[in-house]
Design a protein around this motif. Structure first.
Motif, PDB file in Angstrom:
ATOM      1  N   GLN A 150       0.866  -1.192   0.000  1.00  0.00           N
ATOM      2  CA  GLN A 150       0.000   0.000   0.000  1.00  0.00           C
ATOM      3  C   GLN A 150       0.896   1.234   0.000  1.00  0.00           C
ATOM      4  OE1 GLN A 150      -2.745  -0.098   3.338  1.00  0.00           O
ATOM      5  NE2 GLN A 150      -3.657  -2.035   2.704  1.00  0.00           N
ATOM      6  N   SER A 151       0.372   2.322  -0.527  1.00  0.00           N
ATOM      7  CA  SER A 151       1.227   3.507  -0.544  1.00  0.00           C
ATOM      8  C   SER A 151       1.171   4.228   0.800  1.00  0.00           C
ATOM      9  CB  SER A 151       0.836   4.443  -1.686  1.00  0.00           C
ATOM     10  OG  SER A 151      -0.535   4.694  -1.623  1.00  0.00           O
ATOM     11  N   GLY A 152       2.347   4.709   1.206  1.00  0.00           N
ATOM     12  CA  GLY A 152       2.457   5.454   2.460  1.00  0.00           C
ATOM     13  C   GLY A 152       3.167   6.771   2.201  1.00  0.00           C
ATOM     14  N   LYS A 153       3.403   7.495   3.302  1.00  0.00           N
ATOM     15  CA  LYS A 153       4.048   8.813   3.149  1.00  0.00           C
ATOM     16  C   LYS A 153       5.560   8.722   3.307  1.00  0.00           C
ATOM     17  CE  LYS A 153       0.250  11.799   4.692  1.00  0.00           C
ATOM     18  NZ  LYS A 153      -0.714  11.093   5.554  1.00  0.00           N
ATOM     19  N   GLY A 154       6.018   7.551   3.769  1.00  0.00           N
ATOM     20  CA  GLY A 154       7.452   7.420   4.004  1.00  0.00           C
ATOM     21  C   GLY A 154       7.848   7.869   5.401  1.00  0.00           C
ATOM     22  N   THR A 155       6.867   8.028   6.287  1.00  0.00           N
ATOM     23  CA  THR A 155       7.172   8.418   7.673  1.00  0.00           C
ATOM     24  C   THR A 155       6.859   7.251   8.608  1.00  0.00           C
ATOM     25  OG1 THR A 155       4.963   9.168   8.290  1.00  0.00           O
ATOM     26  CG2 THR A 155       6.364  10.754   7.116  1.00  0.00           C
TER      27      THR A 155
END
Ligand code: UT7
Length: 324
Positions: free
Chosen positions: A171-176
């Motif tokens: 799933q796509s995340g914000k990278g945080t």
């Protein structure tokens, strides 16, 4: 956009037969008191005759898939951790793949003994975050009862059989660190320690499957040191501290190792998931069994920060930080 491997479901399966410490008192010269005092174990599950690792794994996988609310055919990757495969080959993962009716994607085993689930999770995470696969089944499954020397009281009292599984979805995340999914993994191994924990057989040595041998005290000593180091590395790489963790889900080998590691890292005992008393040491299955148990009883909830760690034969060891 950052791809994350998010846990969307988990499940476990334990064989029906329960072997208590009093049952073991009738097999070897031991006592319920000794086993509880030195390990915390009260009972363990033992696979029935003819019940194989892939059968336990398939039951756990079916429950994880149902819990994820997807179909078996949505899975395009199976990574199965075991040191007690059905056969030398084909892999236990392909047996499970066939049993689940999946005929596409890839399935393979990972062998890192008790660290197997952390290794398998790490491997599956690398596949998913690369974008090559979408939904992975990560399974830890063992029938250690089959490789125990039931005349050796120093080892046969410690282990049990079982399986646990999680479904991961890219799933796509914000990278945080606020993202759901696998946030960090650290794997280590040092093959110089082979003789401290090993099985004395194999296809290219004795031609037999052999029996587990262990220098328990030595393994214990290394376990506490290695586990503390790898967790400190996880904290250093992510900036997370013990106080940020909602649930610490360690490999379940010995209650004293779990307590000592948590103490060393200032992890609150109320945040530690312990299942060793009822499962014994189920090697690669122990973490997913504990995860699934704690999800089912409502302890681990969506959004919780969960720290996993394990150490086993090789030596191999590792840790994973996952936001549920
Ligand atoms: O999952 C992979 C990683 N594995 C582990 O993490 C296991 C690590 N090791 C351990 O958990 C512990 O070392 C054990 C539970 C295996 C052993 O506990 P210990 O406190 O280290 O005991 P020990 O090996 O030092 O043995 C103490 C005594 C010995 O007798 P002596 O020499 O002091 O007279 C053993 O012979 O306990 C004896 N003993 C037993 N007595 C009753 C060993 N096993 C048993 C037994 N019942 N089952």
């Amino acid at each position: 956009m950052t791809l994350r491997s998010v846990v969307i479901g988990c499940g476990h399966y334990l064989p029906e037969r329960i072997l208590t410490n009093s049952d073991i008192e009738k097999i070897v010269d031991t006592t319920d008191d000794w086993i509880i005092e030195r390990t915390g174990i009260q009972s363990r599950h033992i696979a029935a005759e003819g019940e194989t690792t892939s059968m336990l794994a398939t039951r756990a996988a079916e429950r994880a898939i149902e819990n994820a609310g997807c179909l078996a055919t949505d899975i395009d990757l199976i990574v199965l951790a075991t040191a007690t495969p059905d056969y030398t080959f084909p892999s236990t993962a392909t047996q499970v793949q066939a049993a689940l009716g999946i005929h596409s994607g890839a399935a393979f085993d990972v062998q890192a003994v008790c660290s197997g689930f952390v290794y398998a999770l790490t491997v599956a995470d690398k596949f998913l975050i690369s974008g090559s696969h979408k939904r992975a089944l990560v399974i830890g499954a063992e029938t250690f009862s089959r490789i125990l020397d039931w005349t050796d009281r120093t080892t046969c009292v410690l282990f049990g059989d079982g399986a646990g599984a999680v479904v991961l979805e890219a799933q796509s995340g914000k990278g945080t660190l606020e993202d759901r999914g696998v946030l960090n993994t650290v794997l280590r191994s040092d093959g110089r320690h082979r003789d401290k924990l090993y099985v004395d057989g194999g296809p290219s040595t004795t031609g037999t499957s052999g029996h587990l041998r262990m220098e328990g005290r030595e393994v214990f000593r290394h376990a506490v040191t290695c586990l503390a180091e790898v967790i400190e590395e996880t904290f250093a790489q992510t900036g997370v501290s013990a106080q940020d963790i909602q649930w610490f889900v360690p490999h379940q080998a010995n209650r004293r190792i779990i307590d000592a590691t948590a103490r060393k890292l200032n992890i609150d005992p109320a945040h530690v998931v312990v299942t060793v008393e009822k499962h014994g040491n189920t090697s690669a299955a122990s973490i997913p069994l504990a995860l699934s148990t704690a999800c089912q009883d409502g302890r681990i909830k969506r959004g919780d920060l969960v720290l996993l760690e394990a150490m086993g034969g090789g030596f191999t060891w590792g840790a994973a930080l996952v936001r549920w």
